[in-house]
Design a protein around this motif. Structure first.
Motif, mmCIF file in Angstrom:
data_model
loop_
_atom_site.group_PDB
_atom_site.id
_atom_site.type_symbol
_atom_site.label_atom_id
_atom_site.label_comp_id
_atom_site.label_asym_id
_atom_site.label_seq_id
_atom_site.Cartn_x
_atom_site.Cartn_y
_atom_site.Cartn_z
ATOM 1 N N VAL A 16 0.792 -1.226 0.000
ATOM 2 C CA VAL A 16 0.000 0.000 0.000
ATOM 3 C C VAL A 16 0.827 1.282 0.000
ATOM 4 O O VAL A 16 0.275 2.367 -0.181
ATOM 5 C CB VAL A 16 -0.961 0.029 1.214
ATOM 6 C CG1 VAL A 16 -2.038 -1.020 1.056
ATOM 7 C CG2 VAL A 16 -0.203 -0.147 2.524
ATOM 8 N N LEU B 260 0.037 4.570 -2.072
ATOM 9 C CA LEU B 260 -1.312 4.403 -2.632
ATOM 10 C C LEU B 260 -1.972 5.756 -2.889
ATOM 11 O O LEU B 260 -1.988 6.636 -2.029
ATOM 12 C CB LEU B 260 -2.176 3.592 -1.661
ATOM 13 C CG LEU B 260 -3.613 3.290 -2.119
ATOM 14 C CD1 LEU B 260 -3.606 2.291 -3.261
ATOM 15 C CD2 LEU B 260 -4.447 2.755 -0.951
ATOM 16 N N ILE C 139 -5.458 6.518 -5.107
ATOM 17 C CA ILE C 139 -6.547 6.142 -6.017
ATOM 18 C C ILE C 139 -7.643 7.190 -5.913
ATOM 19 O O ILE C 139 -7.918 7.716 -4.836
ATOM 20 C CB ILE C 139 -7.131 4.760 -5.646
ATOM 21 C CG1 ILE C 139 -6.066 3.666 -5.710
ATOM 22 C CG2 ILE C 139 -8.303 4.393 -6.556
ATOM 23 C CD1 ILE C 139 -6.551 2.322 -5.152
ATOM 24 N N GLN D 47 -8.951 -7.235 -6.632
ATOM 25 C CA GLN D 47 -7.721 -6.561 -7.036
ATOM 26 C C GLN D 47 -7.370 -5.399 -6.108
ATOM 27 O O GLN D 47 -6.188 -5.085 -5.917
ATOM 28 C CB GLN D 47 -7.844 -6.058 -8.477
ATOM 29 C CG GLN D 47 -7.971 -7.152 -9.527
ATOM 30 C CD GLN D 47 -6.750 -8.049 -9.582
ATOM 31 O OE1 GLN D 47 -5.634 -7.631 -9.305
ATOM 32 N NE2 GLN D 47 -6.978 -9.304 -9.940
ATOM 33 N N LEU D 48 -8.376 -4.738 -5.533
ATOM 34 C CA LEU D 48 -8.103 -3.655 -4.593
ATOM 35 C C LEU D 48 -7.328 -4.152 -3.377
ATOM 36 O O LEU D 48 -6.533 -3.410 -2.792
ATOM 37 C CB LEU D 48 -9.415 -3.006 -4.136
ATOM 38 C CG LEU D 48 -9.954 -1.882 -5.014
ATOM 39 C CD1 LEU D 48 -11.340 -1.463 -4.541
ATOM 40 C CD2 LEU D 48 -9.013 -0.676 -5.011
ATOM 41 N N PRO E 224 -3.530 -2.955 -5.043
ATOM 42 C CA PRO E 224 -4.310 -1.715 -5.202
ATOM 43 C C PRO E 224 -3.617 -0.644 -6.042
ATOM 44 O O PRO E 224 -4.301 0.179 -6.654
ATOM 45 C CB PRO E 224 -4.509 -1.237 -3.759
ATOM 46 C CG PRO E 224 -3.402 -1.875 -2.981
ATOM 47 C CD PRO E 224 -3.181 -3.201 -3.637
ATOM 48 N N LYS E 225 -2.301 -0.651 -6.089
ATOM 49 C CA LYS E 225 -1.600 0.421 -6.799
ATOM 50 C C LYS E 225 -1.687 0.295 -8.316
ATOM 51 O O LYS E 225 -1.209 1.167 -9.043
ATOM 52 C CB LYS E 225 -0.149 0.491 -6.341
ATOM 53 C CG LYS E 225 -0.007 1.067 -4.933
ATOM 54 C CD LYS E 225 1.437 1.260 -4.521
ATOM 55 C CE LYS E 225 2.088 -0.057 -4.175
ATOM 56 N NZ LYS E 225 3.452 0.142 -3.631
ATOM 57 N N ALA F 91 -11.661 0.524 -0.406
ATOM 58 C CA ALA F 91 -10.417 1.248 -0.680
ATOM 59 C C ALA F 91 -10.014 2.107 0.512
ATOM 60 O O ALA F 91 -8.816 2.267 0.804
ATOM 61 C CB ALA F 91 -10.570 2.114 -1.927
ATOM 62 N N LEU G 175 -7.873 0.422 3.075
ATOM 63 C CA LEU G 175 -6.481 0.171 2.704
ATOM 64 C C LEU G 175 -5.565 1.226 3.297
ATOM 65 O O LEU G 175 -4.371 1.003 3.489
ATOM 66 C CB LEU G 175 -6.325 0.169 1.179
ATOM 67 C CG LEU G 175 -7.174 -0.829 0.391
ATOM 68 C CD1 LEU G 175 -6.903 -0.672 -1.100
ATOM 69 C CD2 LEU G 175 -6.895 -2.251 0.846
#
Length: 357
Positions: A124, A127, A129, A228-229, A233-234, A253, A256
């Motif tokens: 993470v 990260l 998003i 996939q998250l 996640p990246k 998300a 995370l």
């Protein structure tokens, strides 16, 4: 002069909004921020005062404002009410009444909090998003809906998932415009292999991307996106999706990052008017105890300055100040780590204001 409507709401809402207002007042005094501020009622507090979760006066003030800062709504006190009178209906009424169709939910991990995530730091770290959730359509608003009795006497609940091409097109454009200022990648999340409505979603998003050569578009089914998250996640830059899928994926998300107490959100209409709020809800179990984390609300002010008030310079200043406070080792209970200093809601707000200097 720009107009701001402040809606503290319920639970911890008044406490965290009070800390955000310290930041706004400081910027007005020292940063040249010109802002006319009004207050209003929404949610359970509005029901207690006016018998409705969204008084006409609040909606009128909201329509006249350039931006709205919301604390939170809801709590067990109002759960026995019929659905139409519950606090959450006030929030939905604001979204629909103002046409706030685009919900922006960033999931950003501050490097100082990498150890607070439930995932390994290397998964993470760094990260960043942005989830773009369609907010005024889909199954939450679709008609018909309700509970009916069948001929055999059994009750049946039903909701309708509906999206028009124009609704899909405009949320896709928001996602593409945001991605163009980031890494230029958009993942559209749907369930096109099962739901005809989201098959149309995929078709329209793909067609809209044809005029955006600057954007790299991919598609993913929602179940895979959820996996996939957590796995990697990246890989995501901007995610665009439906109302319900966005509701679920944005909360996933958020975790995370280690705490939902750190994450802001924005809800925008086609005129750029926006409502800004932390994502964590009213947390009635800790209300009034001076332990809630105000940073998500303060960061919501930064989003407000960037997206609705044309002061990206001040938004950058707030975000940098939050980083400095975390560097100082100050932590509220939800992000507390060994070796750091635990502070309350008010002390954290004061620390951000001090860091702005």
């Amino acid at each position: 002069m720009k107009k701001l409507l402040v809606l503290p709401g319920d639970g911890i809402g008044p406490e965290i909004v009070a800390e955000a207002m310290k930041v706004i007042d400081h910027l007005k005094a020292a940063g040249g921020l010109e802002l006319e501020i009004e207050q209003g009622l929404v949610g359970g507090s509005a029901y207690d005062a006016a018998g409705t979760p969204l008084p006409d006066a609040t909606l009128e003030k909201a329509r006249a404002a350039d931006a709205i800062l919301l604390g939170a709504v809801g709590g067990p006190k109002w759960e026995p009410l019929e659905i139409a009178l519950r606090p959450e209906k006030g929030l939905l009424g604001l979204r629909s009444g103002l046409g706030l169709f685009a919900n922006l939910r960033p999931a950003i991990l501050y490097p100082q909090l990498a150890e607070a995530s439930s995932l390994k730091p290397e998964v993470v770290a760094g990260l960043d998003i942005m989830i773009v959730r369609e907010l005024t359509g889909g199954i939450y608003f679709g008609q018909p809906r309700g509970v009916r009795e069948l001929d055999n006497g059994e009750r049946e609940g039903f909701n309708t998932l509906v999206y028009a091409e124009s609704e899909i097109r405009r949320i896709a454009r928001v996602a593409f415009d945001i991605a163009a200022k980031r890494a230029g990648r958009v993942c559209s999340v749907d369930k096109a292999n099962v739901l005809e409505c989201t098959e149309l979603w995929r078709e329209v998003v793909t067609a809209e991307a044809a005029s955006r050569p600057d954007i790299e578009l991919s598609h993913m089914y929602v179940d895979n996106a959820a996996m996939q998250l957590v796995r990697a996640p990246k890989q995501f830059d901007v995610i665009v999706t439906t109302n319900m899928f966005g509701d679920i994926l944005s909360d996933e998300a958020a975790m995370l990052t280690g705490s939902i107490g750190m994450l802001p959100s924005a809800s925008l209409n086609e005129q750029g008017q926006g409502m800004y709020e932390p994502i964590h809800g009213s947390a009635p179990d800790i209300a009034g105890q001076n332990i809630a984390n105000p940073l998500a609300t303060i960061l919501s002010v930064a989003m407000m300055l960037r997206f609705s008030l044309d002061r990206s310079d001040l938004a950058d200043t707030i975000e940098a100040a939050v980083g400095r406070v975390l560097d100082q080792g100050l932590r509220t209970a939800d992000i507390m780590q060994d070796g750091k200093r635990r502070v309350g809601t008010a002390e954290m707000g004061d620390a951000v204001v001090a860091a702005l200097n």
